[in-house]
Motif scaffolding. Structure first.
Motif, mmCIF file in Angstrom:
data_model
loop_
_atom_site.group_PDB
_atom_site.id
_atom_site.type_symbol
_atom_site.label_atom_id
_atom_site.label_comp_id
_atom_site.label_asym_id
_atom_site.label_seq_id
_atom_site.Cartn_x
_atom_site.Cartn_y
_atom_site.Cartn_z
ATOM 1 N N SER A 19 0.876 -1.267 0.132
ATOM 2 C CA SER A 19 0.169 -0.087 0.022
ATOM 3 C C SER A 19 0.720 1.130 -0.109
ATOM 4 O O SER A 19 0.658 2.334 -0.516
ATOM 5 C CB SER A 19 -1.004 0.143 1.218
ATOM 6 N N ALA A 20 1.911 1.204 0.602
ATOM 7 C CA ALA A 20 2.957 2.326 0.572
ATOM 8 C C ALA A 20 3.393 2.606 -0.870
ATOM 9 O O ALA A 20 3.651 3.564 -1.213
ATOM 10 C CB ALA A 20 4.160 2.104 1.455
ATOM 11 N N SER A 21 3.671 1.550 -1.510
ATOM 12 C CA SER A 21 4.053 1.701 -2.875
ATOM 13 C C SER A 21 3.033 2.385 -3.718
ATOM 14 O O SER A 21 3.307 3.363 -4.500
ATOM 15 C CB SER A 21 4.596 0.255 -3.323
ATOM 16 N N VAL A 22 1.999 1.900 -3.630
ATOM 17 C CA VAL A 22 0.945 2.596 -4.443
ATOM 18 C C VAL A 22 0.700 4.085 -4.047
ATOM 19 O O VAL A 22 0.564 4.852 -4.945
ATOM 20 C CB VAL A 22 -0.432 1.852 -4.156
ATOM 21 N N LEU A 23 0.736 4.345 -2.748
ATOM 22 C CA LEU A 23 0.417 5.722 -2.304
ATOM 23 C C LEU A 23 1.772 6.525 -2.803
ATOM 24 O O LEU A 23 1.210 7.472 -3.166
ATOM 25 C CB LEU A 23 0.186 5.637 -0.645
ATOM 26 N N ARG A 24 2.647 5.947 -2.702
ATOM 27 C CA ARG A 24 4.110 6.655 -3.093
ATOM 28 C C ARG A 24 3.847 7.195 -4.760
ATOM 29 O O ARG A 24 4.060 8.311 -4.953
ATOM 30 C CB ARG A 24 5.347 5.944 -2.719
ATOM 31 N N THR A 25 3.434 6.119 -5.362
ATOM 32 C CA THR A 25 3.529 6.340 -6.764
ATOM 33 C C THR A 25 2.158 7.324 -7.269
ATOM 34 O O THR A 25 2.661 8.375 -8.009
ATOM 35 C CB THR A 25 3.016 5.089 -7.629
ATOM 36 N N ARG A 26 1.165 7.391 -6.587
ATOM 37 C CA ARG A 26 0.021 8.308 -6.894
ATOM 38 C C ARG A 26 0.604 9.805 -6.160
ATOM 39 O O ARG A 26 0.205 10.676 -6.770
ATOM 40 C CB ARG A 26 -1.262 7.880 -5.929
ATOM 41 N N LEU A 27 1.247 9.812 -5.172
ATOM 42 C CA LEU A 27 1.640 11.228 -4.782
ATOM 43 C C LEU A 27 2.889 11.700 -5.764
ATOM 44 O O LEU A 27 2.726 12.867 -6.024
ATOM 45 C CB LEU A 27 2.251 11.226 -3.404
ATOM 46 N N LEU A 28 3.548 10.972 -6.149
ATOM 47 C CA LEU A 28 4.568 11.307 -7.259
ATOM 48 C C LEU A 28 4.020 11.687 -8.455
ATOM 49 O O LEU A 28 4.124 12.854 -9.140
ATOM 50 C CB LEU A 28 5.665 10.226 -7.630
ATOM 51 N N ASP A 29 2.969 11.132 -8.976
ATOM 52 C CA ASP A 29 1.996 11.321 -10.099
ATOM 53 C C ASP A 29 1.333 12.931 -9.954
ATOM 54 O O ASP A 29 1.109 13.433 -10.722
ATOM 55 C CB ASP A 29 1.074 10.230 -10.447
ATOM 56 N N ALA A 30 0.759 13.118 -8.543
ATOM 57 C CA ALA A 30 0.148 14.285 -8.017
ATOM 58 C C ALA A 30 1.155 15.438 -8.187
ATOM 59 O O ALA A 30 0.814 16.429 -8.019
ATOM 60 C CB ALA A 30 -0.615 14.198 -6.803
ATOM 61 N N GLY A 31 2.807 15.224 -8.150
ATOM 62 C CA GLY A 31 3.470 16.183 -8.288
ATOM 63 C C GLY A 31 4.207 16.398 -7.011
ATOM 64 O O GLY A 31 4.813 17.306 -6.890
ATOM 65 N N CYS A 32 3.772 15.545 -5.931
ATOM 66 C CA CYS A 32 4.616 15.810 -4.631
ATOM 67 C C CYS A 32 6.115 15.317 -4.736
ATOM 68 O O CYS A 32 6.464 14.559 -5.598
ATOM 69 C CB CYS A 32 3.864 14.819 -3.311
ATOM 70 N N ARG A 116 -4.617 15.175 -5.644
ATOM 71 C CA ARG A 116 -4.320 16.513 -5.780
ATOM 72 C C ARG A 116 -5.226 17.485 -4.794
ATOM 73 O O ARG A 116 -5.041 18.308 -4.045
ATOM 74 C CB ARG A 116 -4.293 16.831 -7.016
ATOM 75 N N ALA A 117 -6.555 17.366 -5.098
ATOM 76 C CA ALA A 117 -7.456 18.218 -4.508
ATOM 77 C C ALA A 117 -7.596 17.929 -2.976
ATOM 78 O O ALA A 117 -7.768 18.739 -2.259
ATOM 79 C CB ALA A 117 -8.867 18.098 -5.130
ATOM 80 N N VAL A 118 -7.591 16.624 -2.725
ATOM 81 C CA VAL A 118 -7.528 16.235 -1.323
ATOM 82 C C VAL A 118 -6.371 16.779 -0.638
ATOM 83 O O VAL A 118 -6.402 17.518 0.665
ATOM 84 C CB VAL A 118 -7.628 14.707 -1.259
ATOM 85 N N LEU A 119 -5.038 16.711 -0.980
ATOM 86 C CA LEU A 119 -4.093 17.441 -0.657
ATOM 87 C C LEU A 119 -4.124 18.950 -0.443
ATOM 88 O O LEU A 119 -3.761 19.203 0.682
ATOM 89 C CB LEU A 119 -2.742 16.927 -1.314
ATOM 90 N N GLN A 120 -4.738 19.606 -1.501
ATOM 91 C CA GLN A 120 -4.926 21.113 -1.196
ATOM 92 C C GLN A 120 -5.754 21.471 -0.251
ATOM 93 O O GLN A 120 -5.544 22.437 0.460
ATOM 94 C CB GLN A 120 -5.217 21.513 -2.719
ATOM 95 N N VAL A 121 -6.879 20.718 -0.084
ATOM 96 C CA VAL A 121 -7.722 20.979 1.039
ATOM 97 C C VAL A 121 -7.270 20.606 2.310
ATOM 98 O O VAL A 121 -7.307 21.437 3.221
ATOM 99 C CB VAL A 121 -9.128 20.207 0.722
ATOM 100 N N ALA A 122 -6.555 19.704 2.406
ATOM 101 C CA ALA A 122 -5.913 19.415 3.949
ATOM 102 C C ALA A 122 -5.021 20.292 3.910
ATOM 103 O O ALA A 122 -4.749 20.892 5.405
ATOM 104 C CB ALA A 122 -5.149 18.072 3.747
ATOM 105 N N LEU A 123 -4.202 20.894 3.169
ATOM 106 C CA LEU A 123 -2.994 21.816 3.468
ATOM 107 C C LEU A 123 -3.870 23.207 3.789
ATOM 108 O O LEU A 123 -3.485 24.066 4.725
ATOM 109 C CB LEU A 123 -2.087 22.293 2.328
ATOM 110 N N ALA A 124 -4.800 23.598 3.030
ATOM 111 C CA ALA A 124 -5.743 24.771 3.260
ATOM 112 C C ALA A 124 -6.299 24.682 4.793
ATOM 113 O O ALA A 124 -6.110 25.647 5.613
ATOM 114 C CB ALA A 124 -6.693 24.934 2.130
ATOM 115 N N ARG A 125 -6.891 23.477 5.034
ATOM 116 C CA ARG A 125 -7.273 23.346 6.490
ATOM 117 C C ARG A 125 -6.182 23.579 7.518
ATOM 118 O O ARG A 125 -6.816 24.058 8.377
ATOM 119 C CB ARG A 125 -7.898 22.095 6.498
ATOM 120 N N PHE A 126 -5.161 22.985 7.378
ATOM 121 C CA PHE A 126 -4.145 22.991 8.201
ATOM 122 C C PHE A 126 -3.728 24.520 8.307
ATOM 123 O O PHE A 126 -3.351 24.721 9.505
ATOM 124 C CB PHE A 126 -2.828 21.973 8.053
ATOM 125 N N ARG A 127 -3.499 25.330 7.285
ATOM 126 C CA ARG A 127 -3.034 26.555 7.618
ATOM 127 C C ARG A 127 -4.088 27.406 8.327
ATOM 128 O O ARG A 127 -3.657 28.212 9.066
ATOM 129 C CB ARG A 127 -2.763 27.140 6.169
#
Length: 197
Positions: A19-32, A116-127
């Motif tokens: 699952s870490a490998s899948v998540l890592r790949t998707r994050l890289l694809d999202a530009g992280c 990408r949208a989930v990460l952006q919302v999470a970062l905005a909420r955190f800020r």
């Protein structure tokens, strides 16, 4: 080509390698920028302190009750936004994650198109939460300072038979002449009062 998140240094925390490998790949694809994939263990806080990520993404699979608190706590004093991907939709797990300060809790939703949208919302909420915490801390500090000044005014009023406005003006004039903040001078006055009994 995917536009990169600005300075989004990301750490993946997962118990299972697949699952870490899948998540890592998707994050890289999202530009992280994925700095590392870590296990949720005792060494996590040391790794996070060394890597200083801008975001932690946690694959909690089905055991999402205790892991978010572990990951959120591993950041120590330097709070880090945490996004949890899980299959655990139980209310106790969600409440535990929110209490731990998780910025996003996503159940069965690790689709690449939404990531990408989930990460952006999470970062905005955190800020936003960080801003609220800073405002609350500032308000508490100002209130505590106001109480110190009020106590110092009370001492001057009692000792020198002054009105409240006169006591405030005396404190203010003395603070200006000594190049001190009003609150600092008031605290010194309280300290002297406590020392002399």
């Amino acid at each position: 080509m995917t536009r990169r998140f600005s300075l989004l240094r990301t750490v993946v925390v997962a118990s299972a390698d697949d699952s870490a490998s899948v998540l890592r790949t998707r994050l890289l694809d999202a530009g992280c920028e994925v700095l590392a994939t870590l296990a949720p263990d005792a060494a996590l806080s040391g790794h996070l302190a060394r890597l200083r990520p801008a975001l932690v993404v946690l694959d909690a699979a089905s055991d999402a009750r205790s892991l978010p608190a572990l990951v959120a706590g591993a950041g120590g004093a330097a709070r880090i936004p945490v996004v949890v991907f899980t299959d655990d939709d139980s209310e106790p797990s969600i409440e535990a994650a929110m209490a731990a300060g998780v910025s996003a809790y996503v159940v069965a939703g690790m689709q690449s198109v939404r990531l990408r949208a989930v990460l952006q919302v999470a970062l905005a909420r955190f800020r936003h939460e960080q801003k609220l915490h800073a405002e609350l801390s500032d308000a508490r500090h100002k209130l505590a300072g106001r109480k110190v000044i009020d106590r110092a005014k009370g001492i001057l009023m009692a000792r020198h038979k002054l009105t409240e406005d006169q006591a405030y003006q005396k404190l203010r004039t003395m603070a200006m002449s000594k190049n001190l903040k009003l609150e600092d001078l008031a605290q010194r006055l309280l300290d002297v009062e406590d020392l002399l009994g």
